[in-house]
Design a protein around this motif. Sequence first.
Motif, PDB file in Angstrom:
ATOM      1  N   LEU A 184       0.809  -1.219   0.000  1.00 28.49           N
ATOM      2  CA  LEU A 184       0.000   0.000   0.000  1.00 28.49           C
ATOM      3  C   LEU A 184       0.838   1.263   0.000  1.00 28.49           C
ATOM      4  CD1 LEU A 184      -2.850  -1.028   2.477  1.00 28.49           C
ATOM      5  CD2 LEU A 184      -2.778  -1.228  -0.017  1.00 28.49           C
ATOM      6  N   MET A 185       1.951   1.242   0.739  1.00 26.95           N
ATOM      7  CA  MET A 185       2.813   2.424   0.770  1.00 26.95           C
ATOM      8  C   MET A 185       4.185   2.038   1.300  1.00 26.95           C
ATOM      9  SD  MET A 185       1.287   4.514   4.097  1.00 26.95           S
ATOM     10  CE  MET A 185       2.495   5.818   3.915  1.00 26.95           C
ATOM     11  N   ASP A 186       5.167   2.869   0.998  1.00 28.39           N
ATOM     12  CA  ASP A 186       6.546   2.668   1.446  1.00 28.39           C
ATOM     13  C   ASP A 186       7.021   3.966   2.089  1.00 28.39           C
ATOM     14  OD1 ASP A 186       9.237   2.238   1.827  1.00 28.39           O
ATOM     15  OD2 ASP A 186       9.554   1.278  -0.117  1.00 28.39           O
ATOM     16  N   GLU A 187       7.316   3.873   3.380  1.00 33.35           N
ATOM     17  CA  GLU A 187       7.747   5.066   4.120  1.00 33.35           C
ATOM     18  C   GLU A 187       9.091   4.790   4.788  1.00 33.35           C
ATOM     19  OE1 GLU A 187       6.024   6.661   8.071  1.00 33.35           O
ATOM     20  OE2 GLU A 187       4.915   7.722   6.501  1.00 33.35           O
ATOM     21  N   GLY A 188      10.127   5.297   4.208  1.00 30.84           N
ATOM     22  CA  GLY A 188      11.452   5.122   4.777  1.00 30.84           C
ATOM     23  C   GLY A 188      11.902   3.680   4.832  1.00 30.84           C
ATOM     24  N   GLY A 189      11.535   2.904   3.864  1.00 30.01           N
ATOM     25  CA  GLY A 189      11.912   1.499   3.832  1.00 30.01           C
ATOM     26  C   GLY A 189      10.921   0.575   4.507  1.00 30.01           C
ATOM     27  N   PHE A 190       9.945   1.123   5.221  1.00 25.44           N
ATOM     28  CA  PHE A 190       8.904   0.299   5.861  1.00 25.44           C
ATOM     29  C   PHE A 190       7.733   0.184   4.892  1.00 25.44           C
ATOM     30  CE2 PHE A 190       5.186  -0.569   8.406  1.00 25.44           C
ATOM     31  CZ  PHE A 190       5.631  -1.517   9.316  1.00 25.44           C
ATOM     32  N   VAL A 191       7.475  -1.033   4.419  1.00 27.38           N
ATOM     33  CA  VAL A 191       6.441  -1.276   3.418  1.00 27.38           C
ATOM     34  C   VAL A 191       5.179  -1.794   4.110  1.00 27.38           C
ATOM     35  CG1 VAL A 191       5.832  -2.523   1.313  1.00 27.38           C
ATOM     36  CG2 VAL A 191       8.198  -1.807   1.697  1.00 27.38           C
ATOM     37  N   VAL A 192       4.068  -1.112   3.857  1.00 27.87           N
ATOM     38  CA  VAL A 192       2.779  -1.549   4.411  1.00 27.87           C
ATOM     39  C   VAL A 192       2.193  -2.610   3.483  1.00 27.87           C
ATOM     40  CG1 VAL A 192       0.466  -0.843   5.080  1.00 27.87           C
ATOM     41  CG2 VAL A 192       2.400   0.707   5.436  1.00 27.87           C
ATOM     42  N   GLN A 193       1.950  -3.799   4.038  1.00 29.73           N
ATOM     43  CA  GLN A 193       1.466  -4.927   3.254  1.00 29.73           C
ATOM     44  C   GLN A 193       0.030  -5.274   3.629  1.00 29.73           C
ATOM     45  OE1 GLN A 193       2.943  -6.654   0.844  1.00 29.73           O
ATOM     46  NE2 GLN A 193       5.005  -5.768   0.940  1.00 29.73           N
ATOM     47  N   LEU A 194      -0.781  -5.498   2.612  1.00 26.80           N
ATOM     48  CA  LEU A 194      -2.124  -6.038   2.790  1.00 26.80           C
ATOM     49  C   LEU A 194      -2.144  -7.391   2.088  1.00 26.80           C
ATOM     50  CD1 LEU A 194      -5.129  -5.826   3.626  1.00 26.80           C
ATOM     51  CD2 LEU A 194      -5.547  -4.697   1.419  1.00 26.80           C
ATOM     52  N   SER A 195      -2.150  -8.462   2.865  1.00 28.30           N
ATOM     53  CA  SER A 195      -2.064  -9.797   2.273  1.00 28.30           C
ATOM     54  C   SER A 195      -3.437 -10.242   1.775  1.00 28.30           C
ATOM     55  CB  SER A 195      -1.537 -10.806   3.303  1.00 28.30           C
ATOM     56  OG  SER A 195      -2.474 -11.011   4.343  1.00 28.30           O
ATOM     57  N   TRP A 196      -3.410 -11.174   0.822  1.00 30.26           N
ATOM     58  CA  TRP A 196      -4.674 -11.728   0.325  1.00 30.26           C
ATOM     59  C   TRP A 196      -5.398 -12.482   1.431  1.00 30.26           C
ATOM     60  CZ3 TRP A 196      -5.455  -8.771  -3.302  1.00 30.26           C
ATOM     61  CH2 TRP A 196      -4.587  -8.547  -4.353  1.00 30.26           C
ATOM     62  N   MET A 197      -4.646 -13.043   2.372  1.00 29.82           N
ATOM     63  CA  MET A 197      -5.274 -13.738   3.494  1.00 29.82           C
ATOM     64  C   MET A 197      -6.070 -12.768   4.352  1.00 29.82           C
ATOM     65  SD  MET A 197      -5.574 -16.754   4.787  1.00 29.82           S
ATOM     66  CE  MET A 197      -7.106 -16.668   5.711  1.00 29.82           C
ATOM     67  N   GLN A 198      -5.542 -11.576   4.567  1.00 29.47           N
ATOM     68  CA  GLN A 198      -6.272 -10.567   5.336  1.00 29.47           C
ATOM     69  C   GLN A 198      -7.522 -10.101   4.606  1.00 29.47           C
ATOM     70  OE1 GLN A 198      -2.879  -7.949   5.773  1.00 29.47           O
ATOM     71  NE2 GLN A 198      -2.720  -8.407   7.972  1.00 29.47           N
ATOM     72  N   VAL A 199      -7.432  -9.970   3.291  1.00 22.71           N
ATOM     73  CA  VAL A 199      -8.605  -9.621   2.494  1.00 22.71           C
ATOM     74  C   VAL A 199      -9.655 -10.720   2.605  1.00 22.71           C
ATOM     75  CG1 VAL A 199      -9.454  -9.191   0.156  1.00 22.71           C
ATOM     76  CG2 VAL A 199      -7.272  -8.201   0.902  1.00 22.71           C
ATOM     77  N   MET A 200      -9.213 -11.957   2.549  1.00 24.49           N
ATOM     78  CA  MET A 200     -10.126 -13.096   2.628  1.00 24.49           C
ATOM     79  C   MET A 200     -10.844 -13.135   3.980  1.00 24.49           C
ATOM     80  SD  MET A 200      -9.147 -17.127   2.217  1.00 24.49           S
ATOM     81  CE  MET A 200     -10.310 -18.424   2.660  1.00 24.49           C
ATOM     82  N   ILE A 201     -10.120 -12.851   5.060  1.00 26.39           N
ATOM     83  CA  ILE A 201     -10.720 -12.861   6.397  1.00 26.39           C
ATOM     84  C   ILE A 201     -11.826 -11.811   6.498  1.00 26.39           C
ATOM     85  CG2 ILE A 201     -10.280 -12.303   8.823  1.00 26.39           C
ATOM     86  CD1 ILE A 201      -7.520 -13.584   8.477  1.00 26.39           C
ATOM     87  N   SER A 202     -11.528 -10.592   6.070  1.00 28.66           N
ATOM     88  CA  SER A 202     -12.512  -9.517   6.160  1.00 28.66           C
ATOM     89  C   SER A 202     -13.717  -9.783   5.261  1.00 28.66           C
ATOM     90  CB  SER A 202     -11.864  -8.176   5.791  1.00 28.66           C
ATOM     91  OG  SER A 202     -10.835  -7.840   6.697  1.00 28.66           O
ATOM     92  N   ALA A 203     -13.464 -10.230   4.038  1.00 28.63           N
ATOM     93  CA  ALA A 203     -14.558 -10.488   3.104  1.00 28.63           C
ATOM     94  C   ALA A 203     -15.449 -11.618   3.608  1.00 28.63           C
ATOM     95  CB  ALA A 203     -13.998 -10.835   1.724  1.00 28.63           C
ATOM     96  N   THR A 204     -14.844 -12.680   4.123  1.00 28.55           N
ATOM     97  CA  THR A 204     -15.622 -13.813   4.623  1.00 28.55           C
ATOM     98  C   THR A 204     -16.510 -13.401   5.791  1.00 28.55           C
ATOM     99  OG1 THR A 204     -13.878 -15.367   3.963  1.00 28.55           O
ATOM    100  CG2 THR A 204     -15.486 -16.137   5.581  1.00 28.55           C
ATOM    101  N   THR A 205     -15.956 -12.639   6.727  1.00 27.30           N
ATOM    102  CA  THR A 205     -16.730 -12.215   7.890  1.00 27.30           C
ATOM    103  C   THR A 205     -17.893 -11.319   7.489  1.00 27.30           C
ATOM    104  OG1 THR A 205     -14.761 -12.350   9.300  1.00 27.30           O
ATOM    105  CG2 THR A 205     -16.612 -11.068  10.123  1.00 27.30           C
ATOM    106  N   LEU A 206     -17.655 -10.378   6.587  1.00 25.97           N
ATOM    107  CA  LEU A 206     -18.717  -9.464   6.176  1.00 25.97           C
ATOM    108  C   LEU A 206     -19.812 -10.195   5.402  1.00 25.97           C
ATOM    109  CD1 LEU A 206     -16.606  -6.351   5.122  1.00 25.97           C
ATOM    110  CD2 LEU A 206     -17.937  -6.672   7.213  1.00 25.97           C
ATOM    111  N   VAL A 207     -19.429 -11.144   4.558  1.00 27.43           N
ATOM    112  CA  VAL A 207     -20.430 -11.925   3.816  1.00 27.43           C
ATOM    113  C   VAL A 207     -21.275 -12.760   4.779  1.00 27.43           C
ATOM    114  CG1 VAL A 207     -20.727 -13.844   2.199  1.00 27.43           C
ATOM    115  CG2 VAL A 207     -19.169 -11.985   1.640  1.00 27.43           C
ATOM    116  N   ILE A 208     -20.614 -13.409   5.738  1.00 33.03           N
ATOM    117  CA  ILE A 208     -21.354 -14.219   6.710  1.00 33.03           C
ATOM    118  C   ILE A 208     -22.273 -13.349   7.555  1.00 33.03           C
ATOM    119  CG2 ILE A 208     -21.059 -15.559   8.846  1.00 33.03           C
ATOM    120  CD1 ILE A 208     -18.698 -16.932   7.522  1.00 33.03           C
TER     121      ILE A 208
END
Length: 304
Positions: A139-163
Amino acid sequence: MAYALQQLINGISLGMIYGLIAVGYTMVYGIIGMINFAHGDIFMIGAFLSLIGLTVLGGVGIVSVPIALVVVLVVAAAITALYGWTVERVAYRPLRGSFRLAPLISAIGMSIVLQNFVQVSQGARDLNLQPMIRGGVSLMDEGGFVVQLSWMQVMISATTLVILAVFTWLVTRTRLGRAMRACEQDLKMASLLGIDTDRTISITFVIGAALATVAGMLFLLYYGSINFFIGFSAGIKAFTAAVLGGIGSLPGAVLGGLAIGLIESLWSGYASVPYKNVAAFSVLAIVLVFMPSGLLGRADIEKV
């Protein structure tokens, strides 16, 4: 900024898992007004069944991840639903007319039985699973620190909201949902009106157990490590989430789970990790002082 965003993403993912478990708590409470303290251990059994199923399918050469996940989820949910049905028949139904503490004590006893059963049958050590869903987006890179959004995290949120959406529709729009709401208001009157209250309560326990299996599989895939004690720790957090969001409210259960997950994640990132539980329970206490029914709960009306 980047570090805060990463902790926010991690907290949402953890909170969604808590919320999914909390939905099972709040469904049971909404009908019979009692907490199923064995629900956390049902979640743990679902995680172990998922691990066993994925290991077996990998051993016989089924390497397609989507197929393996669907097959294992269906089988594990069916088996775990049987556990949920058994808990209702053994720990709740015989004591339904007794004083209110009796089913609670019985449920705690059932929790201990399930926990020790898994400890004896699967061992006390941590069991691990290799990552099955890899990758994500940066999502972004700030001073070498990269913010990651994994597909597993997307899957968790999507599954919970659908249920959450599916079960909100189930409770508000279907015949079973009407029966659940009738049982919630008055079990005796619902029975007099022709509703099979025993069947409705059993189905609610079965549905709650199946939801716990989904949460157990997501927990396993996300963290990759489980043991016999995760049911107690995650169960307490999910129960706290249900109370915080408003016990009896499905959206409140997910909202409470998000709150607990975010508190834990942000506290761990900026304060002391060992005290993250203290922070979560402190916030719960503060909210309940000013909002005794929780964030989205309704005030109980005592029938006289």
